[in-house]
Design an enzyme around this catalytic site. Sequence first.
Site, PDB file in Angstrom:
ATOM      1  CG  ASP A 174      41.972  48.092  34.620  1.00 57.61           C
ATOM      2  OD1 ASP A 174      42.633  48.054  33.561  1.00 57.61           O
ATOM      3  OD2 ASP A 174      41.123  48.974  34.842  1.00 57.61           O
ATOM      4  CG  ASP A 186      39.840  48.388  31.189  1.00 54.51           C
ATOM      5  OD1 ASP A 186      39.438  48.806  32.283  1.00 54.51           O
ATOM      6  OD2 ASP A 186      41.030  48.472  30.824  1.00 54.51           O
ATOM      7  CG  ASP A 209      36.999  49.151  35.290  1.00 55.11           C
ATOM      8  OD1 ASP A 209      36.878  48.711  36.451  1.00 55.11           O
ATOM      9  OD2 ASP A 209      37.461  50.274  35.020  1.00 55.11           O
TER      10      ASP A 209
END
Length: 526
Positions: free
Chosen positions: A327, A329, A450
Amino acid sequence: MVPLKRRKVASSQTGNTGTDCGGRGGPNQFPQVVLFLLERKMGASRRAFLSQLGRGKGFQVEDSFSQSVSHVISENNRGDEVRAWLDSQVRGQTPVHLLDVSWYTESMRAGRPVEILDRHKLQQADEAEVVVFSVPGYACQRRTTLDNHNSVLTDALSLLAENAELSEDDGRGVAFRRAAAVLKALPGAVTDMTQLRGLPCLGGHSLRVIKEILENGASSEVESTKQSERYKALKVLTGIFGVGAKTADRWIKEGICDLHQLQDSGQTLNRTQRAGLDHYDDLSRPVTKAEADAIGEVVEGAVASVLPGARVTLIGGFRRGKLTGHDVDFLITHPEEGREVGLMPKVVSWLESRGFLLYQKTTRNSYLESKTGPGRPSSNMDRFERCLSIFKLTEEERGGNTETLTESCLQSLSTPDPNPQPHAQTHRGGPEAGQTNPAGRRPWRAVRVDLVVSPISQFAFALLGWTGSKLFERELRRWAAHEKTMSLSSHALYDNKQERYLRATSEEEIFAHLGLEYIHPSERNA
Ligand code: UTP
Ligand code: MN
């Protein structure tokens, strides 16, 4: 060759010691044996002394090396080192015997050339004394770069750690993670078990796995885990965003082992799992640094637009220098305390209105120092305002064409937009409805992103806590608790002895509070 000056010394000593040792033997009593003593590491004076001793006992000891030499004697050298030296002196055949000085001294004692035993022969590099590694006990005391010399071993241990975590055996998971982290920190490849003597965090189980791989090239436990139906099912199911080990385990008990079975089962999925399943393939594909940077520009555009002066920092694995991640962040803050309040919903609606979000779930900040008390070390959950999202990264942004991206961002910024939603409109009809570009490829991909918002007073702690790696963070908290009687969280550092918070405005200050050397993000890849 022996330097001139040393040769002089050698000959003067020859004269002196000659009177002590002479008188017996006489020259060349053993015609098959022509000796040469290597000065390298032995030193000129010891060499001269030993040479003279040998001559006195009737050995033929040459001052300079030549093809006629049959035995080369050296002290504290390996066979390959002596061979390299000889090669530099004479081309062609090297003498038959490369011997340790112990053979020479024993022969002196015996008054004749003694039998050559294995222990007299010089060792080669690979059988030479092994390098024994040594590292400190906590991962946060070590510099662990991405340059891993033991990836075969660490991949195996990480797989066993993952399997333990998926089976909700966290204790075993951490043990394997710690063992893998120790091997990641070593400056070279492990080739022999003896090199591991005295290393921390290597339990019996990990050592057995390492030994088996060193001996056979693979670990039977790792291989059988990889093949096991349960492991495969747990991997596939927890690969769905929003599905943890518990849910996966329940589904497996109901006979659901893959995505088709899940879809056919009629299981009720929550909104997160639904999105995770919709974008399964994209979210299983690693995110590249270029994609992370492209998303970073969009996020910066959003943040700059809703709160000028607010700062966006790339955190997680990409801040540690990783080239790919699961992902992306980001940590967002504003240099004026309090200005960050209410920022997240604005950023999210900016992104949402422009079709950048395929899914998002925002949790509100629940951290209040006065109410929450010192950061609890037992909990690695933090309470920042946080947005878990699935980003829609279009070809336009992804192409690395920053000009196009900047233009599109600027356009979005300059248009106060009553209701533009270009992306959302383009792709209406379901997230994977799959418009393709002329090349036949879908013109966008889904990426897990995120976003975390922290007040500036907690920024350094949030930055440290969200940069990872997960094991590095865990070890920092363990160090703080066990070695310093402190509690570290992503919000604060509390000194339990002094009963007060230790403030910091940079990561460097936090390491200093903890009595640790500063470790750069690129060295936190434990
Ligand atoms: P990630 O899970 O994103 O890992 O958490 P990563 O190191 O970036 O690796 P990949 O490439 O994405 O897989 C990043 C950091 O954020 C912290 C974790 O401890 C980790 O250090 N984190 C994550 C939290 O503090 N709280 C969370 O709820 C999630
Ligand atoms: Mn990450």
